[in-house]
Scaffold this motif. Structure first.
Motif, PDB file in Angstrom:
ATOM      1  N   ILE A  48       1.017  -1.097   0.015  1.00 15.07           N
ATOM      2  CA  ILE A  48       0.163  -0.071  -0.253  1.00 15.07           C
ATOM      3  C   ILE A  48       0.949   1.180  -0.044  1.00 15.07           C
ATOM      4  CG2 ILE A  48      -1.735   1.206   1.322  1.00 15.07           C
ATOM      5  CD1 ILE A  48      -2.909  -1.238   0.355  1.00 15.07           C
ATOM      6  N   ASN A  49       0.630   2.157  -0.891  1.00 15.86           N
ATOM      7  CA  ASN A  49       1.565   3.403  -0.769  1.00 15.86           C
ATOM      8  C   ASN A  49       0.625   4.578  -1.141  1.00 15.86           C
ATOM      9  OD1 ASN A  49       1.175   4.207  -3.759  1.00 15.86           O
ATOM     10  ND2 ASN A  49       2.195   1.812  -3.945  1.00 15.86           N
ATOM     11  N   ALA A  50       1.073   5.801  -0.481  1.00 15.10           N
ATOM     12  CA  ALA A  50       0.492   7.256  -0.619  1.00 15.10           C
ATOM     13  C   ALA A  50       1.684   8.136  -0.975  1.00 15.10           C
ATOM     14  CB  ALA A  50      -0.204   7.421   0.584  1.00 15.10           C
ATOM     15  N   SER A  51       1.349   9.128  -1.601  1.00 11.79           N
ATOM     16  CA  SER A  51       2.312  10.276  -1.980  1.00 11.79           C
ATOM     17  C   SER A  51       1.616  11.663  -2.176  1.00 11.79           C
ATOM     18  CB  SER A  51       3.313   9.981  -3.167  1.00 11.79           C
ATOM     19  OG  SER A  51       2.556  10.269  -4.351  1.00 11.79           O
ATOM     20  N   TYR A  52       2.315  12.515  -1.715  1.00 11.52           N
ATOM     21  CA  TYR A  52       1.823  14.007  -1.868  1.00 11.52           C
ATOM     22  C   TYR A  52       3.083  14.871  -2.309  1.00 11.52           C
ATOM     23  CZ  TYR A  52       0.113  18.509  -0.731  1.00 11.52           C
ATOM     24  OH  TYR A  52      -0.272  19.979  -0.777  1.00 11.52           O
ATOM     25  N   VAL A  53       2.797  15.514  -3.586  1.00 13.80           N
ATOM     26  CA  VAL A  53       3.614  16.437  -4.074  1.00 13.80           C
ATOM     27  C   VAL A  53       3.114  17.979  -4.159  1.00 13.80           C
ATOM     28  CG1 VAL A  53       4.797  16.881  -6.254  1.00 13.80           C
ATOM     29  CG2 VAL A  53       4.150  14.667  -5.775  1.00 13.80           C
ATOM     30  N   VAL A  57       8.616  19.405  -3.274  1.00 16.25           N
ATOM     31  CA  VAL A  57       8.686  18.341  -2.218  1.00 16.25           C
ATOM     32  C   VAL A  57       7.829  17.339  -2.409  1.00 16.25           C
ATOM     33  CG1 VAL A  57       8.766  18.121   0.291  1.00 16.25           C
ATOM     34  CG2 VAL A  57       9.482  20.437  -0.706  1.00 16.25           C
ATOM     35  N   THR A  58       8.318  16.091  -2.244  1.00 24.45           N
ATOM     36  CA  THR A  58       7.527  14.878  -2.197  1.00 24.45           C
ATOM     37  C   THR A  58       7.507  14.219  -0.973  1.00 24.45           C
ATOM     38  OG1 THR A  58       7.913  14.756  -4.756  1.00 24.45           O
ATOM     39  CG2 THR A  58       6.866  12.655  -3.580  1.00 24.45           C
ATOM     40  N   VAL A  59       6.400  13.823  -0.274  1.00 21.48           N
ATOM     41  CA  VAL A  59       6.227  13.098   0.860  1.00 21.48           C
ATOM     42  C   VAL A  59       5.572  11.765   0.287  1.00 21.48           C
ATOM     43  CG1 VAL A  59       5.449  12.797   3.130  1.00 21.48           C
ATOM     44  CG2 VAL A  59       5.958  15.189   2.275  1.00 21.48           C
ATOM     45  N   ALA A  60       6.326  10.596   0.927  1.00 16.08           N
ATOM     46  CA  ALA A  60       5.727   9.311   0.339  1.00 16.08           C
ATOM     47  C   ALA A  60       5.736   8.268   1.481  1.00 16.08           C
ATOM     48  CB  ALA A  60       6.638   8.737  -0.773  1.00 16.08           C
ATOM     49  N   ALA A  61       4.859   7.499   1.561  1.00  9.44           N
ATOM     50  CA  ALA A  61       4.773   6.348   2.611  1.00  9.44           C
ATOM     51  C   ALA A  61       4.337   4.940   1.881  1.00  9.44           C
ATOM     52  CB  ALA A  61       3.607   6.787   3.681  1.00  9.44           C
ATOM     53  N   LYS A  62       5.001   4.180   2.397  1.00 10.81           N
ATOM     54  CA  LYS A  62       4.732   2.576   1.619  1.00 10.81           C
ATOM     55  C   LYS A  62       4.743   1.627   2.984  1.00 10.81           C
ATOM     56  CE  LYS A  62       7.296   1.741  -1.385  1.00 10.81           C
ATOM     57  NZ  LYS A  62       8.558   1.542  -2.165  1.00 10.81           N
ATOM     58  N   GLY A  63       3.753   0.617   2.935  1.00 12.20           N
ATOM     59  CA  GLY A  63       3.421  -0.313   3.939  1.00 12.20           C
ATOM     60  C   GLY A  63       3.277  -1.650   3.196  1.00 12.20           C
ATOM     61  N   THR A  64       3.588  -2.728   3.802  1.00 13.03           N
ATOM     62  CA  THR A  64       3.596  -4.034   3.332  1.00 13.03           C
ATOM     63  C   THR A  64       2.716  -4.977   4.080  1.00 13.03           C
ATOM     64  OG1 THR A  64       5.554  -5.422   4.117  1.00 13.03           O
ATOM     65  CG2 THR A  64       5.721  -3.875   1.998  1.00 13.03           C
ATOM     66  N   ASP A  65       2.360  -5.885   3.917  1.00 12.87           N
ATOM     67  CA  ASP A  65       1.765  -7.237   4.591  1.00 12.87           C
ATOM     68  C   ASP A  65       2.858  -7.795   5.757  1.00 12.87           C
ATOM     69  OD1 ASP A  65       2.894  -8.226   2.442  1.00 12.87           O
ATOM     70  OD2 ASP A  65       1.826 -10.359   2.939  1.00 12.87           O
ATOM     71  N   GLN A  66       3.966  -7.360   5.280  1.00 12.16           N
ATOM     72  CA  GLN A  66       5.136  -7.863   6.233  1.00 12.16           C
ATOM     73  C   GLN A  66       5.570  -7.111   7.468  1.00 12.16           C
ATOM     74  OE1 GLN A  66       6.226 -11.110   6.040  1.00 12.16           O
ATOM     75  NE2 GLN A  66       4.951 -11.563   4.273  1.00 12.16           N
ATOM     76  N   ASP A  67       4.390  -6.099   7.725  1.00 11.35           N
ATOM     77  CA  ASP A  67       4.923  -5.142   8.976  1.00 11.35           C
ATOM     78  C   ASP A  67       5.877  -4.322   8.592  1.00 11.35           C
ATOM     79  OD1 ASP A  67       2.458  -5.951  10.088  1.00 11.35           O
ATOM     80  OD2 ASP A  67       3.501  -7.624  11.427  1.00 11.35           O
ATOM     81  N   GLU A  68       6.001  -3.895   7.172  1.00  8.72           N
ATOM     82  CA  GLU A  68       7.344  -3.005   7.143  1.00  8.72           C
ATOM     83  C   GLU A  68       6.451  -1.729   6.575  1.00  8.72           C
ATOM     84  OE1 GLU A  68      10.340  -5.494   4.516  1.00  8.72           O
ATOM     85  OE2 GLU A  68       8.341  -5.596   3.547  1.00  8.72           O
ATOM     86  N   MET A  69       7.251  -0.571   6.925  1.00 11.68           N
ATOM     87  CA  MET A  69       6.765   0.583   6.779  1.00 11.68           C
ATOM     88  C   MET A  69       7.732   1.586   6.241  1.00 11.68           C
ATOM     89  SD  MET A  69       4.256   3.181   8.998  1.00 11.68           S
ATOM     90  CE  MET A  69       3.882   4.627   8.169  1.00 11.68           C
ATOM     91  N   GLU A  70       7.774   2.590   5.150  1.00 15.77           N
ATOM     92  CA  GLU A  70       8.830   3.251   4.694  1.00 15.77           C
ATOM     93  C   GLU A  70       8.075   4.628   4.623  1.00 15.77           C
ATOM     94  OE1 GLU A  70      10.912   3.959   0.526  1.00 15.77           O
ATOM     95  OE2 GLU A  70      11.035   1.790   1.450  1.00 15.77           O
ATOM     96  N   VAL A  71       8.685   5.709   5.008  1.00 13.12           N
ATOM     97  CA  VAL A  71       8.323   6.966   4.821  1.00 13.12           C
ATOM     98  C   VAL A  71       9.545   7.869   4.302  1.00 13.12           C
ATOM     99  CG1 VAL A  71       7.688   9.227   5.777  1.00 13.12           C
ATOM    100  CG2 VAL A  71       6.637   6.998   6.802  1.00 13.12           C
ATOM    101  N   SER A  72       9.586   8.546   3.212  1.00 15.57           N
ATOM    102  CA  SER A  72      10.354   9.506   2.604  1.00 15.57           C
ATOM    103  C   SER A  72      10.187  10.794   2.099  1.00 15.57           C
ATOM    104  CB  SER A  72      11.112   8.714   1.370  1.00 15.57           C
ATOM    105  OG  SER A  72      10.078   8.669   0.475  1.00 15.57           O
ATOM    106  N   VAL A  73      11.118  11.600   2.485  1.00 18.53           N
ATOM    107  CA  VAL A  73      10.617  12.925   1.855  1.00 18.53           C
ATOM    108  C   VAL A  73      11.836  13.306   0.954  1.00 18.53           C
ATOM    109  CG1 VAL A  73      10.798  15.530   2.497  1.00 18.53           C
ATOM    110  CG2 VAL A  73       9.758  13.690   4.206  1.00 18.53           C
ATOM    111  N   THR A  74      11.592  13.850  -0.285  1.00 24.72           N
ATOM    112  CA  THR A  74      12.557  14.074  -1.217  1.00 24.72           C
ATOM    113  C   THR A  74      12.458  15.549  -1.643  1.00 24.72           C
ATOM    114  OG1 THR A  74      11.090  13.238  -2.801  1.00 24.72           O
ATOM    115  CG2 THR A  74      12.741  11.720  -2.249  1.00 24.72           C
ATOM    116  N   PHE A  75      13.240  16.269  -2.046  1.00 24.25           N
ATOM    117  CA  PHE A  75      13.402  17.592  -2.605  1.00 24.25           C
ATOM    118  C   PHE A  75      14.284  17.651  -3.905  1.00 24.25           C
ATOM    119  CE2 PHE A  75      13.774  17.403   1.958  1.00 24.25           C
ATOM    120  CZ  PHE A  75      12.819  18.404   2.265  1.00 24.25           C
ATOM    121  N   SER A  76      13.604  18.242  -4.912  1.00 23.72           N
ATOM    122  CA  SER A  76      13.943  18.662  -6.291  1.00 23.72           C
ATOM    123  C   SER A  76      14.481  20.079  -6.265  1.00 23.72           C
ATOM    124  CB  SER A  76      13.159  18.413  -7.312  1.00 23.72           C
ATOM    125  OG  SER A  76      12.475  17.073  -7.166  1.00 23.72           O
ATOM    126  N   PHE A  77      15.677  20.196  -6.805  1.00 29.59           N
ATOM    127  CA  PHE A  77      16.206  21.393  -6.782  1.00 29.59           C
ATOM    128  C   PHE A  77      16.780  21.751  -8.453  1.00 29.59           C
ATOM    129  CE2 PHE A  77      17.845  19.990  -2.954  1.00 29.59           C
ATOM    130  CZ  PHE A  77      17.286  20.799  -1.951  1.00 29.59           C
TER     131      PHE A  77
END
Length: 77
Positions: A48-53, A57-77
């Motif tokens: 499952i994933n979601a992102s906001y631009v 700036v992009t904020v993204a989150a991802k989760g899996t059925d294996q109880d994993e979660m990842e949140v990231s923030v990226t910047f473009s210059f």
């Protein structure tokens, strides 16, 4: 969506489903692959994933059925 039927002994049939919805700066997605049991990361059975631009700036989150979660923030210059 995709369905795979295997005729070989010892192999399982596989179902893949993927949905994505975008509304302006928000994107939501879900992907399920029955052939990926006990896998991790992007190869997990359910992702499952979601992102906001907002401009550069992009904020993204991802989760899996294996109880994993990842949140990231990226910047473009």
């Amino acid at each position: 969506a995709r369905q795979e039927f295997n005729n070989k002994a010892g192999t399982d049939d596989e179902t893949e489903i993927s949905l994505t919805y975008t509304d302006g700066a928000l994107t939501f997605g879900a992907a399920m692959d029955s052939g990926q049991k006990n896998h991790y990361g992007d190869e997990a059975e359910l992702v499952i994933n979601a992102s906001y631009v907002d401009g550069d700036v992009t904020v993204a989150a991802k989760g899996t059925d294996q109880d994993e979660m990842e949140v990231s923030v990226t910047f473009s210059f």
